[in-house]
Design an enzyme around this catalytic site. Structure first.
Site, PDB file in Angstrom:
ATOM      1  N   ARG A   1      45.750  36.859  49.450  1.00 25.68           N
ATOM      2  CA  ARG A   1      45.126  36.702  48.135  1.00 25.68           C
ATOM      3  C   ARG A   1      46.116  36.074  47.149  1.00 25.68           C
ATOM      4  O   ARG A   1      45.750  35.252  46.311  1.00 25.68           O
ATOM      5  CB  ARG A   1      44.662  38.063  47.597  1.00 25.68           C
ATOM      6  CG  ARG A   1      44.006  37.931  46.230  1.00 25.68           C
ATOM      7  CD  ARG A   1      43.430  39.222  45.721  1.00 25.68           C
ATOM      8  NE  ARG A   1      44.473  40.212  45.474  1.00 25.68           N
ATOM      9  CZ  ARG A   1      44.235  41.478  45.172  1.00 25.68           C
ATOM     10  NH1 ARG A   1      42.996  41.915  45.111  1.00 25.68           N
ATOM     11  NH2 ARG A   1      45.226  42.304  44.946  1.00 25.68           N
TER      12      ARG A   1
ATOM     13  N   ARG B   1      53.744  49.073  45.301  1.00 29.42           N
ATOM     14  CA  ARG B   1      52.400  49.609  45.027  1.00 29.42           C
ATOM     15  C   ARG B   1      51.963  50.574  46.134  1.00 29.42           C
ATOM     16  O   ARG B   1      51.338  51.595  45.870  1.00 29.42           O
ATOM     17  CB  ARG B   1      51.388  48.462  44.906  1.00 29.42           C
ATOM     18  CG  ARG B   1      51.533  47.690  43.597  1.00 29.42           C
ATOM     19  CD  ARG B   1      50.918  46.309  43.686  1.00 29.42           C
ATOM     20  NE  ARG B   1      49.471  46.312  43.801  1.00 29.42           N
ATOM     21  CZ  ARG B   1      48.756  45.241  44.127  1.00 29.42           C
ATOM     22  NH1 ARG B   1      49.360  44.090  44.373  1.00 29.42           N
ATOM     23  NH2 ARG B   1      47.454  45.306  44.203  1.00 29.42           N
TER      24      ARG B   1
ATOM     25  N   ARG C   1      43.595  57.808  39.832  1.00 30.00           N
ATOM     26  CA  ARG C   1      44.744  57.476  40.664  1.00 30.00           C
ATOM     27  C   ARG C   1      45.841  58.527  40.585  1.00 30.00           C
ATOM     28  O   ARG C   1      46.873  58.376  41.234  1.00 30.00           O
ATOM     29  CB  ARG C   1      45.335  56.155  40.177  1.00 30.00           C
ATOM     30  CG  ARG C   1      44.977  54.937  41.031  1.00 30.00           C
ATOM     31  CD  ARG C   1      45.614  53.724  40.381  1.00 30.00           C
ATOM     32  NE  ARG C   1      45.770  52.626  41.277  1.00 30.00           N
ATOM     33  CZ  ARG C   1      44.946  51.583  41.346  1.00 30.00           C
ATOM     34  NH1 ARG C   1      43.861  51.543  40.615  1.00 30.00           N
ATOM     35  NH2 ARG C   1      45.221  50.586  42.163  1.00 30.00           N
TER      36      ARG C   1
ATOM     37  N   ARG D   1      48.191  36.566  40.533  1.00 29.89           N
ATOM     38  CA  ARG D   1      48.583  37.920  40.099  1.00 29.89           C
ATOM     39  C   ARG D   1      50.052  38.154  40.438  1.00 29.89           C
ATOM     40  O   ARG D   1      50.440  38.078  41.610  1.00 29.89           O
ATOM     41  CB  ARG D   1      47.709  38.973  40.797  1.00 29.89           C
ATOM     42  CG  ARG D   1      46.372  39.180  40.127  1.00 29.89           C
ATOM     43  CD  ARG D   1      45.477  40.151  40.870  1.00 29.89           C
ATOM     44  NE  ARG D   1      46.051  41.479  41.061  1.00 29.89           N
ATOM     45  CZ  ARG D   1      45.349  42.531  41.485  1.00 29.89           C
ATOM     46  NH1 ARG D   1      44.056  42.401  41.745  1.00 29.89           N
ATOM     47  NH2 ARG D   1      45.930  43.693  41.642  1.00 29.89           N
TER      48      ARG D   1
HETATM   49  P1  B4P Z   1      41.234  45.199  47.199  1.00 24.61           P
HETATM   50  O1  B4P Z   1      41.319  46.459  47.955  1.00 24.61           O
HETATM   51  O2  B4P Z   1      40.004  45.024  46.448  1.00 24.61           O
HETATM   52  O3  B4P Z   1      42.580  45.299  46.406  1.00 24.61           O
HETATM   53  P2  B4P Z   1      42.914  45.531  44.902  1.00 24.61           P
HETATM   54  O4  B4P Z   1      41.685  45.399  44.051  1.00 24.61           O
HETATM   55  O5  B4P Z   1      44.078  44.652  44.651  1.00 24.61           O
HETATM   56  O6  B4P Z   1      43.417  47.027  44.782  1.00 24.61           O
HETATM   57  P3  B4P Z   1      44.600  47.499  43.893  1.00 24.61           P
HETATM   58  O7  B4P Z   1      44.430  48.954  44.034  1.00 24.61           O
HETATM   59  O8  B4P Z   1      45.921  47.037  44.259  1.00 24.61           O
HETATM   60  O9  B4P Z   1      44.402  46.792  42.484  1.00 24.61           O
HETATM   61  P4  B4P Z   1      43.827  47.274  41.099  1.00 24.61           P
HETATM   62  O10 B4P Z   1      43.272  46.104  40.445  1.00 24.61           O
HETATM   63  O11 B4P Z   1      42.931  48.471  41.242  1.00 24.61           O
HETATM   64  O12 B4P Z   1      41.352  43.836  48.091  1.00 24.61           O
HETATM   65  C1  B4P Z   1      42.534  43.110  48.358  1.00 24.61           C
HETATM   66  C2  B4P Z   1      42.306  41.799  49.145  1.00 24.61           C
HETATM   67  O13 B4P Z   1      41.896  42.040  50.490  1.00 24.61           O
HETATM   68  C3  B4P Z   1      41.262  40.854  48.562  1.00 24.61           C
HETATM   69  O14 B4P Z   1      41.792  39.562  48.504  1.00 24.61           O
HETATM   70  C4  B4P Z   1      40.098  40.884  49.553  1.00 24.61           C
HETATM   71  O15 B4P Z   1      39.432  39.635  49.630  1.00 24.61           O
HETATM   72  C5  B4P Z   1      40.802  41.193  50.861  1.00 24.61           C
HETATM   73  N1  B4P Z   1      39.951  41.941  51.778  1.00 24.61           N
HETATM   74  C6  B4P Z   1      39.134  42.964  51.455  1.00 24.61           C
HETATM   75  N2  B4P Z   1      38.505  43.448  52.558  1.00 24.61           N
HETATM   76  C7  B4P Z   1      38.964  42.700  53.616  1.00 24.61           C
HETATM   77  C8  B4P Z   1      38.694  42.704  55.032  1.00 24.61           C
HETATM   78  N3  B4P Z   1      37.856  43.564  55.591  1.00 24.61           N
HETATM   79  N4  B4P Z   1      39.356  41.816  55.814  1.00 24.61           N
HETATM   80  C9  B4P Z   1      40.232  40.930  55.266  1.00 24.61           C
HETATM   81  N5  B4P Z   1      40.510  40.865  53.929  1.00 24.61           N
HETATM   82  C10 B4P Z   1      39.881  41.734  53.118  1.00 24.61           C
HETATM   83  O16 B4P Z   1      45.154  47.777  40.340  1.00 24.61           O
HETATM   84  C11 B4P Z   1      46.189  46.890  39.950  1.00 24.61           C
HETATM   85  C12 B4P Z   1      47.221  47.644  39.118  1.00 24.61           C
HETATM   86  O17 B4P Z   1      46.618  48.123  37.882  1.00 24.61           O
HETATM   87  C13 B4P Z   1      47.819  48.905  39.740  1.00 24.61           C
HETATM   88  O18 B4P Z   1      48.901  48.608  40.610  1.00 24.61           O
HETATM   89  C14 B4P Z   1      48.266  49.692  38.474  1.00 24.61           C
HETATM   90  O19 B4P Z   1      49.481  49.195  37.957  1.00 24.61           O
HETATM   91  C15 B4P Z   1      47.175  49.380  37.466  1.00 24.61           C
HETATM   92  N6  B4P Z   1      46.107  50.405  37.459  1.00 24.61           N
HETATM   93  C16 B4P Z   1      44.801  50.199  37.825  1.00 24.61           C
HETATM   94  N7  B4P Z   1      44.098  51.357  37.702  1.00 24.61           N
HETATM   95  C17 B4P Z   1      44.982  52.303  37.257  1.00 24.61           C
HETATM   96  C18 B4P Z   1      44.871  53.706  36.989  1.00 24.61           C
HETATM   97  N8  B4P Z   1      43.712  54.365  37.157  1.00 24.61           N
HETATM   98  N9  B4P Z   1      45.984  54.375  36.567  1.00 24.61           N
HETATM   99  C19 B4P Z   1      47.156  53.733  36.396  1.00 24.61           C
HETATM  100  N10 B4P Z   1      47.342  52.403  36.649  1.00 24.61           N
HETATM  101  C20 B4P Z   1      46.252  51.691  37.086  1.00 24.61           C
END
Ligand code: B4P
Length: 191
Positions: free
Chosen positions: A128, A145, A89, A134
């Protein structure tokens, strides 16, 4: 072995599509967001530290994420390949990943970026948030974000473009249609 980076702003469908790709290609899911949430549930030192950043929409510091990745990467020896979801990221994380994989005689084959417009991202995450529990699925945090994504994460696209490994896929529409686009892209680019 296939190693993919699934990239895109929060809510672009990385987690959703990762699950389907794992099933189809037998890959190991490597989601730093999921690992961090497990650390929070386990009330570890890292979890307690990470929580403060995640709850307000900031990235967890590189040094903590990198230490966590080192600890988790070798748990999956013998894997057919990885889907890196939400990692790297930052530019530091991207350089680190390349270095770690090279040391293991591995490489990233492709970064697939899911392209979804801002309003749709917010709508999806708010939906979601009705059930996820969350704290970061709340409007002001979602906006933060997205801002952090553009400032700190989007620049790594150039890193993968320079290596001719970057492909953008339309992330709008039905989940199955998007999945088909991703699979077509993988098969055209890797197979
Ligand atoms: P996702 O795109 O899967 O969203 P996400 O997992 O929340 O991504 P995010 O990047 O925010 O979170 P992460 O856990 O990695 O889907 C979102 C929603 O959309 C779901 O409910 C899904 O059902 C729906 N959806 C999907 N496709 C759809 C479609 N076609 N139509 C309608 N709905 C649909 O990160 C969380 C936090 O962790 C970050 O903010 C950061 O603080 C930390 N973090 C994680 N990795 C890190 C890293 N490498 N470095 C630093 N911090 C990190």
């Amino acid at each position: 072995m296939i190693n993919l980076v699934l990239f895109g702003p929060p809510g672009s469908g990385k987690g959703t599509q990762s699950e389907k790709l794992i099933e189809k290609y037998g890959l190991t899911h490597f989601s730093t967001g999921d690992i961090l949430r497990d650390e929070i549930s386990g009330k570890t030192d890292l979890g307690m530290k990470a929580r403060a950043y995640m709850d307000c929409g900031e990235l967890v510091p590189d040094k903590d994420v990198i230490a966590m990745v080192i600890k988790n990467l070798d748990k999956h020896q013998g894997s057919k390949g990885f889907i890196f979801d939400g990692f790297p990221r930052t530019k530091t994380q991207a350089r680190f990943l390349r270095h770690e994989l090279t040391d293991r005689d591995m490489r990233i084959n492709l970064m697939i970026a899911l392209n979804v417009e801002r309003e749709e991202l917010i709508t999806r995450i708010l939906k979601r948030g009705e059930n996820s529990g969350r704290p970061d699925d709340e409007r002001s945090v979602i906006e933060k974000r997205i801002e952090v994504y553009h400032k700190q994460s989007a620049p790594i696209i150039e890193f993968y473009k320079m290596m001719h490994k970057f492909i953008s896929v339309d992330g709008k529409g039905g989940i199955e249609d998007i999945f088909k686009r991703i699979c077509d892209t993988i098969e055209r680019s890797i197979a």
